[in-house]
Design an enzyme around this catalytic site. Structure first.
Site, mmCIF file in Angstrom:
data_model
loop_
_atom_site.group_PDB
_atom_site.id
_atom_site.type_symbol
_atom_site.label_atom_id
_atom_site.label_comp_id
_atom_site.label_asym_id
_atom_site.label_seq_id
_atom_site.Cartn_x
_atom_site.Cartn_y
_atom_site.Cartn_z
ATOM 1 N N HIS A 138 39.785 41.763 46.847
ATOM 2 C CA HIS A 138 40.420 40.691 46.293
ATOM 3 C C HIS A 138 40.253 40.571 44.854
ATOM 4 O O HIS A 138 40.757 39.560 44.208
ATOM 5 C CB HIS A 138 40.065 39.398 46.916
ATOM 6 C CG HIS A 138 40.413 39.341 48.277
ATOM 7 N ND1 HIS A 138 41.561 38.609 48.878
ATOM 8 C CD2 HIS A 138 39.866 39.744 49.397
ATOM 9 C CE1 HIS A 138 41.656 38.745 50.109
ATOM 10 N NE2 HIS A 138 40.498 39.205 50.537
ATOM 11 N N LYS B 122 44.476 25.521 40.210
ATOM 12 C CA LYS B 122 43.678 26.680 40.549
ATOM 13 C C LYS B 122 42.368 26.654 40.003
ATOM 14 O O LYS B 122 42.459 25.759 39.222
ATOM 15 C CB LYS B 122 44.340 27.976 40.125
ATOM 16 C CG LYS B 122 44.645 28.056 38.471
ATOM 17 C CD LYS B 122 45.409 29.283 37.955
ATOM 18 C CE LYS B 122 46.755 29.359 38.248
ATOM 19 N NZ LYS B 122 47.523 30.443 38.883
ATOM 20 N N ARG B 123 41.400 27.628 40.470
ATOM 21 C CA ARG B 123 40.045 27.369 39.718
ATOM 22 C C ARG B 123 40.227 27.556 38.504
ATOM 23 O O ARG B 123 41.300 28.296 37.803
ATOM 24 C CB ARG B 123 39.324 28.663 40.387
ATOM 25 C CG ARG B 123 38.740 28.358 42.018
ATOM 26 C CD ARG B 123 37.879 27.107 42.164
ATOM 27 N NE ARG B 123 36.394 27.459 41.303
ATOM 28 C CZ ARG B 123 35.406 27.558 42.044
ATOM 29 N NH1 ARG B 123 35.471 27.436 43.468
ATOM 30 N NH2 ARG B 123 34.298 27.815 41.718
ATOM 31 N N LYS C 271 42.291 32.970 34.048
ATOM 32 C CA LYS C 271 43.569 32.293 34.546
ATOM 33 C C LYS C 271 44.230 31.640 33.348
ATOM 34 O O LYS C 271 45.197 31.034 33.373
ATOM 35 C CB LYS C 271 43.222 31.370 35.544
ATOM 36 C CG LYS C 271 42.619 32.035 36.852
ATOM 37 C CD LYS C 271 42.268 31.137 38.199
ATOM 38 C CE LYS C 271 41.649 31.662 38.947
ATOM 39 N NZ LYS C 271 42.803 32.420 40.184
ATOM 40 N N THR D 51 48.381 33.053 44.977
ATOM 41 C CA THR D 51 49.272 32.563 46.271
ATOM 42 C C THR D 51 49.822 31.199 45.959
ATOM 43 O O THR D 51 50.827 30.757 46.395
ATOM 44 C CB THR D 51 48.293 32.416 47.359
ATOM 45 O OG1 THR D 51 47.175 31.735 47.174
ATOM 46 C CG2 THR D 51 48.231 33.814 48.057
ATOM 47 N N LYS E 240 53.923 29.707 46.620
ATOM 48 C CA LYS E 240 53.841 28.361 47.208
ATOM 49 C C LYS E 240 54.740 27.470 46.276
ATOM 50 O O LYS E 240 55.691 26.925 46.927
ATOM 51 C CB LYS E 240 52.637 27.637 47.322
ATOM 52 C CG LYS E 240 51.780 28.125 48.119
ATOM 53 C CD LYS E 240 50.210 27.710 48.422
ATOM 54 C CE LYS E 240 49.341 28.684 49.030
ATOM 55 N NZ LYS E 240 47.821 28.513 48.877
HETATM 56 C C1 26V Z 1 33.279 36.264 45.132
HETATM 57 C C2 26V Z 1 31.898 35.615 44.826
HETATM 58 C C3 26V Z 1 30.988 36.304 44.295
HETATM 59 C C4 26V Z 1 29.630 35.782 44.509
HETATM 60 C C5 26V Z 1 29.649 34.280 44.801
HETATM 61 C C6 26V Z 1 30.492 33.565 45.737
HETATM 62 C C7 26V Z 1 31.745 34.481 45.493
HETATM 63 C C8 26V Z 1 32.785 33.849 46.140
HETATM 64 C C9 26V Z 1 34.022 34.394 46.248
HETATM 65 C C10 26V Z 1 34.332 35.761 45.421
HETATM 66 C C11 26V Z 1 35.612 36.304 45.570
HETATM 67 C C12 26V Z 1 36.362 35.880 44.819
HETATM 68 C C13 26V Z 1 37.820 36.571 44.998
HETATM 69 C C14 26V Z 1 39.032 35.818 44.924
HETATM 70 O O1 26V Z 1 39.003 34.822 45.501
HETATM 71 N N1 26V Z 1 40.026 36.530 44.631
HETATM 72 C C15 26V Z 1 41.410 35.900 45.015
HETATM 73 O O2 26V Z 1 41.943 36.253 46.031
HETATM 74 C C16 26V Z 1 43.073 35.759 46.459
HETATM 75 C C17 26V Z 1 43.677 36.268 47.761
HETATM 76 O O3 26V Z 1 43.804 37.678 47.652
HETATM 77 C C18 26V Z 1 44.191 36.193 45.290
HETATM 78 O O4 26V Z 1 45.663 35.516 45.636
HETATM 79 C C19 26V Z 1 43.637 36.047 44.025
HETATM 80 O O5 26V Z 1 44.416 36.607 42.804
HETATM 81 C C20 26V Z 1 42.256 36.269 43.729
HETATM 82 O O6 26V Z 1 41.685 35.898 42.520
#
Ligand code: 26V
Length: 840
Positions: free
Chosen positions: A385, A576-577, A582, A684, A688
């Site tokens: 992701h 968004k975050r 971003k 996403t 929406k």
């Molecule tokens: C990474 C980490 C690293 C350690 C701490 C906790 C934590 C929590 C989540 C993440 C993953 C972040 C990746 C993420 O959210 N990617 C998003 O995924 C969406 C669904 O595929 C996508 O639409 C977004 O573009 C993408 O940023």
């Protein structure tokens, strides 16, 4: 307010076969039953009298009455999967960002209107009660919300799908903004109980940590390994039924989301207690239960903490033990596991499951290594992701050795065999071998979880066409050369039930009246709207539905922020975050440029705009928090400047979550998707908002590329550097000073920020931020600034030509059916999971 929330009660109402009278009678009967059920729950489950019940008591009663309707379908679905001995899909995710479930469940059961009527006969209002439900915010952002959409689509397509995750006591933090700064507070979704879940105390698995590994001689010569953990934690199951939209036979398929909660094997140490150490007696319990205490509220910065690894292993091990037990109960033969089970890893967070599976197969079920590896690879699939280097998980080998000694041995062995194979096939280049190794030796040994997930899986996917290409060219380039068929694309999608039918009843009603209800079952049926895009009468009704949503959002903004916004202005939305890639900053800079322009040309006729921001910053992400402060500082100055005369308003809505998104998205005219190209895996929210009739202003990044292909280049506003150009610019070294010098507008904006125009109380507040943009503009905000401003001006021009605007907006709704998560899940089912789906 919400009298239009009437997606046809498809679940319970075989419309075609019933006469109008019979339908009315059935409706009345359902209303009566629901009314009785709600009263019964209020009395016997909540233990309250109608006169003393609080809104929360009513909500719990309504949820419990609704849940009863789900249970029969649930049991039927479980039985069907069992009797047909279906191949099961297990979706392992550390995050499920579910939001509220009341309207979602009622919608899919086809009981929204019946419940509304039942409650109104009790002088209660469904729309009020729906607001009482706390959001289940067990996720950070896109990745967690995707998991929630996927669960609903799997049920809709009658796939025997099981979600596995953690039942965090505290989900995503609650954000407040005081004096423009973000503050984080613990979130308390479970404080008043969770009416949707079923505790399953009988389903519990032991999870080991630490200890030693002994070797025991075995008959066949190779020693058996016995892991003797020094600590055991119990994983206790809580099940939440997830109801799908009904299929052609009008029945609802229901799947299970099983979340694990951590318990100590013993509630307290009596020996320690008896010695008078009352706190020490509870220490084991506190340590064990801390595993499921809180969601990690960072969305990319490495957690780098033992607790995070404990969470990952805890839920991976519990889930594998659980699914293997289910498989053995049904099929008896561990060797056939991959025929009946497919496991999707949602990012690398559950990747330790690959090593755990090997441990279970080799150590517990005594399979030989090669066969165990075959089964493991045939069972697992992995979704990537993000390409952000800081989000690619690695764990220090010493930490792993201490916490999971047997898994570390297994990982070394997987790695040795993998590298031996590469050498045997002729790979000699030590640089390549080291890049392909599961162990990163560069700055202290680290285990690369992405490499482990890749090697242990038979399919690996990216989440948009562009992202998948970049996955092939960057993080997994060397792997892709060796395994060219392993990486595939599965562009994300969103569930239209929540994001159109439930969030936007006004538009849904209009669409249903205009093109019929086929799109309830098949999102692509929205295409039937295309011929109406230029129909002025339909345009007016489309605009009317949107105006109702904007008026509702204006009310919410007035209530929460005490800011008055004009529903006729362009609602320009970035939700968004908060992250540098971003580029909320780009949006804020343009907002300032626009503000300067309004002040410089007070007589110029200008299109009114409301800039709406919402999003959370990771608590330790200082720049993101500073960006929130800047948005709020700019809002204060702009909103209080009488010369602006309501032509521009800036709003930062606190505590962005699924429910707030449901209020904002149907009211967005302009959807900001302006990430540095190549950095947003998919997005996403972009889908929406387009679905609900917003035009996108965006870069060619993530799924924006495919949104353009679907809605047509005329109906989306694309600007800025492409992913390739970004790569070139970075490679040659980006110097923003020339860019700034060449853009008077940008210079003026940066100077005003630096001079403290928005921070008169602390003129230095943004010095580092301006320096960052000037000297280390990694995210290329300055490089895209002029193009972005020009595109924003173009949007204002387009808005003036309302006929053309509504044409584009309607075409966005008409052509985004492809972005339904039903399509995404059908592709996963067909291409990766190899399971059949029920036709709509
Ligand atoms: C990474 C980490 C690293 C350690 C701490 C906790 C934590 C929590 C989540 C993440 C993953 C972040 C990746 C993420 O959210 N990617 C998003 O995924 C969406 C669904 O595929 C996508 O639409 C977004 O573009 C993408 O940023």
């Amino acid at each position: 307010m919400n009298e239009l929330a009437t997606p046809a009660p498809a679940g319970s109402e075989p419309e075609a076969e019933l006469s109008a009278d019979a339908r009315a009678a059935q409706f009345a009967q359902q209303v009566g039953q629901l009314r009785d059920a709600v009263i019964e729950k209020l009395t016997y489950s909540v233990g309250k009298d109608r006169n003393t019940a609080s809104e929360r008591d009513w909500f719990i009663s309504v949820a419990l009455a609704t849940r009863d309707h789900i249970v029969n379908d649930w049991m039927r679905s479980v039985r069907a999967a069992y009797q047909e001995n279906r191949r099961r899909v297990y979706y392992l995710s550390l995050e499920f960002l579910i939001g509220r479930l009341l309207i979602d469940s009622l919608t899919n059961l086809g009981l929204v209107e019946q419940m509304r009527a039942a409650l109104s006969s009790l002088d209660m209002d469904l729309d009020k009660l729906r607001q009482v439900e706390p959001d289940a915010a067990l996720g950070n952002g896109g990745l967690g919300r995707l998991a929630a959409c996927f669960m609903e689509s799997m049920a809709t397509l009658s796939i025997a799908g099981h979600g596995y995750g953690i039942r965090y006591d505290n989900g995503m933090f609650r954000q407040t903004i005081t004096d423009g700064w973000q503050h984080e507070y613990p979130e308390d979704w479970l404080d008043f109980g969770n009416p949707w879940e079923f505790p399953r105390p009988e389903v519990a698995h032991n999870i080991g940590f630490g200890g030693v590994v002994d070797a025991m001689p075995r008959d066949n010569g190779s020693p058996a390994r016995i892991w003797r953990p020094s600590e055991t934690v119990v994983a206790a199951a809580y099940d939440t039924p997830i109801v799908g939209w009904p299929g052609a036979d009008k029945s609802n398929f229901v799947n299970t989301l099983r979340l694990w909660s951590a318990r100590a094997p013993d509630p307290l140490r009596l020996d320690v207690f008896n010695e008078g150490d009352y706190v020490g007696a509870l220490a084991d319990q506190v340590r064990a239960e801390s595993i499921s205490k809180i969601l990690y509220p960072a969305d990319s910065t490495p957690a780098g903490q033992e607790l995070r690894l404990r969470q990952e292993y805890f839920f991976a091990s519990a889930s594998l033990q659980d699914l293997i037990r289910r498989h053995l109960r049904q099929n008896g033969d561990i060797d056939a596991l991959a025929d009946y089970v497919v496991i999707q890893l949602n990012d690398t967070h559950p990747a330790i499951a690959v090593a755990e599976m090997m441990r279970l197969l080799v150590d517990v079920y005594v399979l030989d290594w090669d066969r165990a590896w075959e089964i493991t690879q045939a069972t697992f699939c992995y979704t990537n992701h993000t390409l952000l280097p800081e989000a690619l998980e690695t764990w220090p080998a010493p930490l792993m050795e201490r916490l999971l000694p047997r898994h570390m041995q297994i990982i070394y062995l997987i790695n040795a065999r993998h590298l031996d194979r590469l050498r045997a096939e002729g790979m000699e280049d030590p640089g390549k071998l080291s890049a392909l190794s599961l162990i990163d030796e560069h700055h202290g040994r680290h285990v690369r979880m992405g490499h482990l997930a890749f090697l242990g899986s038979h399919k690996v996917n990216g989440v948009s066409a562009l992202h998948t290409e970049l996955v092939k060219q960057t993080v997994f380039r060397d792997f892709n050369e060796i395994y060219p068929d392993r990486i595939v694309n599965k562009t994300n999608g969103v569930t239209f039930r929540r994001w159109l039918l439930e969030a936007n009843p006004h538009l849904t009603k209009l669409l249903a009246e205009t093109i019929g209800k086929d799109f309830y079952n098949d999102a692509e049926a929205l295409k039937a709207l295309e011929p109406l895009a230029t129909d002025l009468d339909f345009q007016a009704r489309f605009a009317g539905a949107r105006l109702a949503n904007k008026t509702a959002l204006a009310g919410l903004i007035a209530d929460r922020m005490m800011i008055k916004v004009d529903p006729n202005a362009i609602f320009d939305v970035q939700i968004k975050r908060i992250h540098e890639y971003k580029r909320q900053l780009l949006n804020i800079l343009q907002t300032i440029a626009h503000y300067n322009d309004i002040r410089a040309h007070p007589m110029r006729d200008c299109v009114p705009r409301v800039k709406i921001f919402a999003g959370k910053a990771a608590a330790s992400y200082h720049m993101a928090k500073l960006i929130i402060k800047l948005a709020n500082d700019v809002a204060r100055v702009v909103n209080n400047d009488p010369t602006v005369r309501d032509l521009l308003k800036v709003v930062f809505l606190p505590n962005y979550n699924v429910s707030l998104a449901e209020a904002i998205i149907p009211a967005a005219d302009l959807s900001e998707q302006i990430s540095t190209a190549g950095m947003e895996a998919s997005g996403t929210g972009n889908m929406k908002m387009a679905l609900n009739g917003a035009l996108t202003i965006g870069t060619l990044d993530g799924a924006n590329v495919e949104i353009r292909e679907h809605v047509g280049a005329d109906n989306i506003c694309i600007f800025g550097l492409t992913a390739e150009e970004v790569a070139v610019r970075r490679a040659r070294g980006n110097d923003a000073r020339d860019t700034i010098a060449a853009s008077p507008m940008l210079r003026e904006v940066l100077e005003s920020i630096r001079d403290g125009a928005f921070s008169p109380d602390d003129r230095n507040r943004y010095a580092t931020l301006v320096d960052m943009l000037t000297y280390h503009d990694y995210f290329l905000v300055t490089a895209d600034f002029d193009a972005y401003c020009a595109t924003q001006m173009n949007i204002a021009r387009r808005w003036r030509d309302r006929k053309s605007w509504w044409r584009s907006a309607i075409l966005n709704t008409a052509r985004t059916g492809w972005f339904s998560s039903d399509r995404t899940i059908a592709e996963y089912a067909d291409d990766i999971w190899k399971v059949p789906v029920r036709p709509s």
